[in-house]
Scaffold this motif. Sequence first.
Motif, short mmCIF file in Angstrom:
data_model
loop_
_atom_site.label_atom_id
_atom_site.label_comp_id
_atom_site.label_asym_id
_atom_site.label_seq_id
_atom_site.Cartn_x
_atom_site.Cartn_y
_atom_site.Cartn_z
N PRO A 2 40.40 46.37 35.73
CA PRO A 2 40.00 45.85 37.03
C PRO A 2 39.69 44.36 37.00
O PRO A 2 39.21 43.83 36.00
CB PRO A 2 38.74 46.65 37.36
CG PRO A 2 38.76 47.84 36.47
CD PRO A 2 39.54 47.44 35.26
N ILE A 3 39.95 43.70 38.13
CA ILE A 3 39.66 42.28 38.25
C ILE A 3 38.16 42.04 38.13
O ILE A 3 37.71 41.17 37.39
CB ILE A 3 40.17 41.75 39.60
CG1 ILE A 3 41.68 41.87 39.68
CG2 ILE A 3 39.76 40.30 39.81
CD1 ILE A 3 42.26 41.57 41.04
N LYS A 5 34.36 43.78 37.36
CA LYS A 5 33.66 44.94 36.79
C LYS A 5 32.51 45.37 37.69
O LYS A 5 32.10 46.52 37.69
CB LYS A 5 33.16 44.61 35.40
CG LYS A 5 34.26 44.21 34.44
CD LYS A 5 34.11 44.88 33.13
CE LYS A 5 35.14 44.42 32.13
NZ LYS A 5 36.48 44.71 32.45
N CYS A 7 30.61 44.31 41.78
CA CYS A 7 30.69 43.55 43.02
C CYS A 7 29.28 43.13 43.42
O CYS A 7 28.35 43.94 43.34
CB CYS A 7 31.33 44.39 44.13
SG CYS A 7 33.04 44.81 43.76
N PRO A 13 32.63 48.59 41.78
CA PRO A 13 33.73 48.28 42.70
C PRO A 13 33.86 49.33 43.81
O PRO A 13 34.25 49.01 44.93
CB PRO A 13 34.96 48.27 41.79
CG PRO A 13 34.42 47.84 40.47
CD PRO A 13 33.06 48.51 40.38
N CYS A 137 37.18 43.10 45.43
CA CYS A 137 36.41 44.33 45.17
C CYS A 137 37.29 45.56 45.39
O CYS A 137 37.29 46.49 44.57
CB CYS A 137 35.18 44.42 46.06
SG CYS A 137 33.86 43.30 45.61
N SER A 140 39.92 45.86 42.73
CA SER A 140 39.31 46.33 41.48
C SER A 140 39.11 47.84 41.50
O SER A 140 39.40 48.53 40.51
CB SER A 140 37.96 45.63 41.26
OG SER A 140 38.15 44.26 41.07
N GLN A 143 42.43 49.51 41.16
CA GLN A 143 42.87 49.52 39.77
C GLN A 143 42.11 50.55 38.94
O GLN A 143 42.70 51.21 38.08
CB GLN A 143 42.71 48.13 39.16
CG GLN A 143 43.66 47.11 39.72
CD GLN A 143 43.37 45.71 39.23
OE1 GLN A 143 42.24 45.39 38.86
NE2 GLN A 143 44.40 44.88 39.23
N GLU A 144 40.82 50.68 39.20
CA GLU A 144 40.03 51.69 38.48
C GLU A 144 40.58 53.09 38.73
O GLU A 144 40.69 53.89 37.81
CB GLU A 144 38.56 51.67 38.92
CG GLU A 144 37.72 50.62 38.27
CD GLU A 144 36.27 50.71 38.71
OE1 GLU A 144 35.95 51.46 39.66
OE2 GLU A 144 35.45 50.00 38.09
#
Length: 149
Positions: A2-3, A5, A7, A13, A137, A140, A143-144
């Motif tokens: 993720p961009i 970790k 927010c 995120p 956010c 991310s 992606q998670e």
Amino acid sequence: MPILKSCLFCFSPRTGSMLSAILSMIISMITACMVIYNLAVSYAKTPLFIYEWAFIIFSIFGITASLLLIRGVRQQNRKYFWPWMVNNVIVIIIVLISILFVASLSTVAPKNGVLLFVIYLIISMVFALFWIYGLLCVISHYQELGLGG
């Protein structure tokens, strides 16, 4: 990976995505209400009324995309993230274009609107940064979920 970790330095995120969806839905609702009020007060008295209708339609799409994002976050389903992410990119582009447009107008009549331009620029940049951070956010969390997290 993720961009982001976290927010806002303390939220996951997932929570940041939910907050982004709720805040963008509120902003879309406020925008729609303001434009509807403006239309009611001065319907078709200005050539910009076509753009006002476009703002209403776009605000409705923003509300719908936010509701889909909330559903996607709650169900952990990535396919519901896309409408909000696309809407967010369009909002960021519109804000940046409007900043350039107002900047070009302020160069035409600098003595009449410098303070107004500075205030508009600050508010627009804050909104643009909010939209960009919200998008990060959501990406991310997207992606998670793709990683099985």
